[in-house]
Design a protein around this motif. Structure first.
Motif, PDB file in Angstrom:
ATOM      1  N   GLN A 160       0.791  -1.229  -0.064  1.00 14.62           N
ATOM      2  CA  GLN A 160      -0.052   0.032   0.067  1.00 14.62           C
ATOM      3  C   GLN A 160       1.096   1.229  -0.062  1.00 14.62           C
ATOM      4  N   VAL A 161       0.475   2.326  -0.659  1.00 17.30           N
ATOM      5  CA  VAL A 161       1.082   3.756  -0.611  1.00 17.30           C
ATOM      6  C   VAL A 161       1.307   4.085   1.093  1.00 17.30           C
ATOM      7  N   GLY A 162       2.457   4.310   1.187  1.00 20.88           N
ATOM      8  CA  GLY A 162       3.111   4.742   2.585  1.00 20.88           C
ATOM      9  C   GLY A 162       3.858   3.647   3.306  1.00 20.88           C
ATOM     10  N   ASP A 163       3.531   2.416   2.984  1.00 24.45           N
ATOM     11  CA  ASP A 163       4.281   1.283   3.712  1.00 24.45           C
ATOM     12  C   ASP A 163       5.779   1.492   3.478  1.00 24.45           C
ATOM     13  N   LYS A 164       6.368   1.179   4.541  1.00 19.09           N
ATOM     14  CA  LYS A 164       7.610   1.182   4.821  1.00 19.09           C
ATOM     15  C   LYS A 164       8.397  -0.261   5.234  1.00 19.09           C
ATOM     16  N   ILE A 165       9.531  -0.376   5.198  1.00 15.43           N
ATOM     17  CA  ILE A 165      10.548  -1.508   5.533  1.00 15.43           C
ATOM     18  C   ILE A 165      11.686  -1.116   6.232  1.00 15.43           C
ATOM     19  N   LYS A 166      12.321  -2.001   7.043  1.00 17.17           N
ATOM     20  CA  LYS A 166      13.813  -1.534   7.557  1.00 17.17           C
ATOM     21  C   LYS A 166      14.573  -2.421   6.869  1.00 17.17           C
ATOM     22  N   VAL A 167      15.826  -2.262   6.490  1.00 19.50           N
ATOM     23  CA  VAL A 167      16.772  -3.063   6.028  1.00 19.50           C
ATOM     24  C   VAL A 167      18.121  -2.777   6.716  1.00 19.50           C
ATOM     25  N   ASN A 168      18.679  -3.849   7.373  1.00 18.59           N
ATOM     26  CA  ASN A 168      19.729  -3.479   8.253  1.00 18.59           C
ATOM     27  C   ASN A 168      19.884  -2.272   9.107  1.00 18.59           C
TER      28      ASN A 168
ATOM     29  N   VAL B  22      17.741   0.386   8.755  1.00 15.99           N
ATOM     30  CA  VAL B  22      17.695   1.723   8.008  1.00 15.99           C
ATOM     31  C   VAL B  22      16.241   1.627   7.564  1.00 15.99           C
ATOM     32  N   GLU B  23      15.472   2.657   7.886  1.00 16.56           N
ATOM     33  CA  GLU B  23      13.948   2.725   7.366  1.00 16.56           C
ATOM     34  C   GLU B  23      14.110   3.198   6.001  1.00 16.56           C
ATOM     35  N   SER B  24      13.093   2.700   5.340  1.00 16.32           N
ATOM     36  CA  SER B  24      12.914   2.991   3.718  1.00 16.32           C
ATOM     37  C   SER B  24      12.167   4.489   3.951  1.00 16.32           C
ATOM     38  N   GLU B  25      12.121   4.877   2.521  1.00 18.96           N
ATOM     39  CA  GLU B  25      11.013   5.909   2.433  1.00 18.96           C
ATOM     40  C   GLU B  25       9.642   5.325   2.138  1.00 18.96           C
ATOM     41  N   GLY B  26       8.644   5.791   2.632  1.00 17.78           N
ATOM     42  CA  GLY B  26       7.145   5.476   2.100  1.00 17.78           C
ATOM     43  C   GLY B  26       7.063   5.162   0.743  1.00 17.78           C
ATOM     44  N   LEU B  27       6.431   4.203   0.428  1.00 15.71           N
ATOM     45  CA  LEU B  27       5.944   3.701  -0.906  1.00 15.71           C
ATOM     46  C   LEU B  27       5.063   4.939  -1.483  1.00 15.71           C
ATOM     47  N   THR B  28       5.293   5.110  -2.757  1.00 17.29           N
ATOM     48  CA  THR B  28       4.487   6.033  -3.693  1.00 17.29           C
ATOM     49  C   THR B  28       3.655   5.024  -4.578  1.00 17.29           C
ATOM     50  N   VAL B  29       2.620   5.664  -5.429  1.00 17.02           N
ATOM     51  CA  VAL B  29       1.842   4.841  -6.321  1.00 17.02           C
ATOM     52  C   VAL B  29       2.729   4.328  -7.422  1.00 17.02           C
ATOM     53  N   GLU B  30       3.705   5.319  -7.763  1.00 12.48           N
ATOM     54  CA  GLU B  30       4.821   4.770  -8.696  1.00 12.48           C
ATOM     55  C   GLU B  30       5.731   3.676  -8.414  1.00 12.48           C
TER      56      GLU B  30
ATOM     57  N   ALA C 233       7.176  -4.338  -5.055  1.00 13.73           N
ATOM     58  CA  ALA C 233       7.273  -2.744  -5.024  1.00 13.73           C
ATOM     59  C   ALA C 233       8.812  -2.550  -4.868  1.00 13.73           C
ATOM     60  N   ARG C 234       8.922  -1.010  -5.190  1.00 11.14           N
ATOM     61  CA  ARG C 234      10.524  -0.631  -5.119  1.00 11.14           C
ATOM     62  C   ARG C 234      10.684   0.195  -4.006  1.00 11.14           C
ATOM     63  N   PHE C 235      11.719  -0.108  -2.950  1.00 13.53           N
ATOM     64  CA  PHE C 235      11.791   0.979  -1.904  1.00 13.53           C
ATOM     65  C   PHE C 235      13.018   1.568  -2.083  1.00 13.53           C
TER      66      PHE C 235
END
Length: 217
Positions: free
Chosen positions: A8-16, A18-26, A34-36
């Protein structure tokens, strides 16, 4: 029985850590992929988890793991689990291909008879019959196998509540995330109507497997 898990738009993950930016529609290339984007440089191997807000204290050497907060209550979501209660994890040597898998199991409880005529459901509580299993609190999540080990602020119950005071009509499933572990003496399911009446049902001992849904009617 299965559940679609869509980004969903706004979803975030953490890798090592570090928090990702929130997902956009694109960023959402398909419902399940999805591409984080990260504003910091990450180095392989990559250890990641969703929900970003739940994970902290990443350790990427030795025995890789992180800490995860599992809160209560969860909030009823029509046809699915509460995304904020879900935990997914993954590891990869390459940044271009990173798959996440379930660390939680799910009880799918469909109340078909209320505690009063035409009662709507206010919340459902799951509790360990022995009091020995932890359903909420702080856990250590292993990136090797997804095992969730309780470490602090342990609670032997978890609640899923209706999204508002009107409650949820009978026949609608509550899909509650629980740690994937052995429940050696079973789980008590307490279904509570909006007027405070309740009924209990005890589930026999079982081992909850990550990613599996256990229908209860």
């Amino acid at each position: 029985d299965g559940l679609a898990v869509n980004w969903q738009v706004g979803d975030k993950i953490k890798v090592n850590g570090v928090e990702s930016e929130g997902l956009t529609v694109e960023d959402i290339t398909s419902p399940a992929s999805a591409r984080f984007t990260f504003n910091s440089t990450l180095e392989a191997p990559y250890y990641g988890m969703y929900n970003a807000a739940r994970g902290y204290d990443f350790v990427t050497s030795g025995t890789p793991h992180c800490s995860v907060n599992l809160d209560t209550p969860q909030i009823y979501t029509e046809g699915s689990f509460d995304a904020n209660a879900a935990v997914f994890y993954g590891k990869s040597e390459t940044a271009s291909a990173f798959a996440l898998q379930h660390a939680m199991a799910y009880l799918k409880i469909t109340p078909t008879s209320g505690t009063a005529a035409d009662a709507k459901i206010g919340y459902i509580m799951l509790s360990s019959l022995s009091g020995q299993e932890t359903l909420a609190g702080r856990f250590q999540l292993s990136f090797a196998n997804g095992n969730m080990t309780p470490i602090k602020d342990n609670s032997d119950y978890v609640v899923m509540q209706a999204p508002d005071a009107e409650g949820v009509a009978l026949g609608n499933p509550f899909i509650i995330a629980i740690p994937a572990q052995e429940y050696s003496s079973g789980i008590r399911v307490r279904i509570v109507s909006v007027d405070g009446k309740y009924m209990d049902r005890n589930l026999k001992a079982f081992t909850a497997v990550a990613g599996k849904i256990y229908p209860i009617e």
